[in-house]
Design an enzyme around this catalytic site. Structure first.
Site, short mmCIF file in Angstrom:
data_model
loop_
_atom_site.label_atom_id
_atom_site.label_comp_id
_atom_site.label_asym_id
_atom_site.label_seq_id
_atom_site.Cartn_x
_atom_site.Cartn_y
_atom_site.Cartn_z
N ASP A 151 0.82 -1.21 0.00
CA ASP A 151 0.00 0.00 0.00
C ASP A 151 0.86 1.27 0.00
O ASP A 151 1.85 1.36 0.73
CB ASP A 151 -0.88 -0.05 1.27
CG ASP A 151 -2.00 0.96 1.25
OD1 ASP A 151 -2.46 1.33 0.16
OD2 ASP A 151 -2.43 1.37 2.36
N ASP A 192 1.93 5.43 -5.31
CA ASP A 192 1.30 6.68 -4.87
C ASP A 192 2.10 7.89 -5.35
O ASP A 192 3.05 8.31 -4.72
CB ASP A 192 1.19 6.68 -3.34
CG ASP A 192 0.48 7.93 -2.82
OD1 ASP A 192 0.15 8.82 -3.64
OD2 ASP A 192 0.27 8.02 -1.61
N HIS A 249 -6.85 10.00 5.50
CA HIS A 249 -6.20 8.91 6.24
C HIS A 249 -6.10 9.30 7.71
O HIS A 249 -5.91 10.47 8.03
CB HIS A 249 -4.77 8.70 5.71
CG HIS A 249 -4.71 8.17 4.32
ND1 HIS A 249 -4.24 8.89 3.26
CD2 HIS A 249 -5.06 6.96 3.82
CE1 HIS A 249 -4.28 8.15 2.16
NE2 HIS A 249 -4.78 6.97 2.47
N GLY A 278 -10.78 4.76 5.13
CA GLY A 278 -12.07 4.19 5.50
C GLY A 278 -12.41 4.27 6.98
O GLY A 278 -13.58 4.24 7.35
N ASN A 324 -10.12 0.90 1.92
CA ASN A 324 -8.92 0.72 2.75
C ASN A 324 -9.21 1.08 4.20
O ASN A 324 -9.69 2.17 4.49
CB ASN A 324 -7.80 1.61 2.25
CG ASN A 324 -7.18 1.12 0.96
OD1 ASN A 324 -7.74 0.26 0.29
ND2 ASN A 324 -6.04 1.66 0.61
N THR A 347 -6.43 2.68 10.42
CA THR A 347 -6.48 3.26 11.77
C THR A 347 -7.41 2.52 12.73
O THR A 347 -7.04 2.25 13.88
CB THR A 347 -6.92 4.74 11.66
OG1 THR A 347 -6.00 5.40 10.78
CG2 THR A 347 -6.91 5.43 13.01
P1 13P Z 1 -7.38 4.74 7.54
O1 13P Z 1 -6.16 4.52 8.36
O2 13P Z 1 -7.92 6.13 7.71
O3 13P Z 1 -8.40 3.69 7.72
O4 13P Z 1 -6.91 4.70 6.01
C1 13P Z 1 -6.34 3.53 5.53
C2 13P Z 1 -5.85 3.71 4.14
O5 13P Z 1 -6.44 4.38 3.33
C3 13P Z 1 -4.60 3.01 3.80
O6 13P Z 1 -4.26 3.17 2.47
#
Ligand code: 13P
Length: 280
Positions: A81, A103, A178, A208, A228, A231
């Site tokens: 990722d 990215d 994020h 997400g 995704n 967190t």
């Molecule tokens: P979060 O940590 O906000 O859930 O985002 C995860 C993400 O998009 C990783 O690419």
């Protein structure tokens, strides 16, 4: 069964649901995520993000992932990722990841295209999928405060970006961030609907954690096929370790609590995304 991102998202596209990407940094997180997928009979994208490399070498993460993928009975994609460094992406590919995200969202448009294209040329002959980001999702995957300012995806660039890069999935910026939301998320669903009409590739929602079930239903209804999550499951594991410590429980037993806490959150997300039961 180990698959790439293109394959796992093809079924999601056909049947109108989203597959969760769940990021891990250790064994208990990975086991919780995989156990959730088995329990839900859900396809799974197991992820590891480049920002977490300072905490754990990729070769150890990849070994854990590959072993779990060998044992699991649902379709599983191993995704690297937010790759920014080419050498890291190359390493991920050599270690058996079946999908990578490049990215280039911090770069000017043309540079993002040129770099993404190079990654696609490296990955495609090996049957490895590539995701890229157009626009910029705000926040920071490490959860600290020094995130990027967001820049919503420009629908006018979508067809050109997909054609010139040759990507398999497109990450869009429509108001998610994020990490922790500093103000309640406000998603630009009209923009997403417009992008969805234009895009020939499945769409990906980053950031997400902290979104509501309604947010997910609205975004999945408008073409999101991969969500995704980081967190929220990091916090679930962290809290489980802390509570067990407070309660005087052993570290060994807290690893099981962390696994189970992650599993519970992941199962809940899979039901909301509509991926539960789709692995049958
Ligand atoms: P979060 O940590 O906000 O859930 O985002 C995860 C993400 O998009 C990783 O690419």
């Amino acid at each position: 069964m180990l698959v790439n991102l293109k394959e796992i998202l093809a079924d999601a596209e056909r049947r109108g649901y989203a597959v969760g990407l769940f990021n891990m940094v250790n064994l208990e997180m990975a086991r919780g995520i995989v156990e959730a997928a088995e329990a839900e009979r859900s396809p799974l994208i197991l992820g590891f993000a480049e920002v977490h490399l300072p905490f754990v070498p990729l070769r150890y993460v990849a070994s854990i992932m590959r072993q779990l993928a060998r044992e699991v009975s649902v379709p599983i994609c191993l995704h690297y990722d937010h790759g920014v460094e080419f050498s890291n992406i190359q390493e991920a590919i050599s270690l058996g990841f079946t999908s990578v995200m490049y990215d280039g969202s911090a770069l000017p448009y043309d540079e993002n295209i040129a770099n993404t294209r190079l990654i696609v040329e490296m990955a495609r002959p090996l049957n490895i999928s590539v995701e890229a980001e157009l626009g910029r999702v705000g926040g920071n995957e490490t959860g600290d405060d020094c995130g990027f300012d967001e820049e919503h995806t420009n629908p006018v660039q979508v067809a050109d970006f997909i054609e010139k890069t040759g990507i398999d999935a497109l990450a869009v910026a429509i108001g998610t961030v994020h990490g922790k939301y500093k103000k309640p998320p406000s998603l630009d669903i009209n923009r997403l609907a417009e992008i969805n009409k234009i895009s020939s590739k499945p769409l990906v929602l980053h950031g997400g954690s902290g979104l509501s079930p309604d947010d997910f239903k609205n975004t999945v209804a408008n073409g999101i096929r991969k969500v995704n999550i980081g967190t929220e499951i990091f916090n679930a594991a962290h809290k489980a370790y802390a509570l067990d410590f407070q309660d005087g429980k052993s570290f060994e037993s807290s690893t099981v609590s962390a696994k189970d806490a992650v599993k519970a959150v992941v199962q809940e997300k899979m039901r909301i995304f509509g991926s539960s039961g789709k692995a049958n």
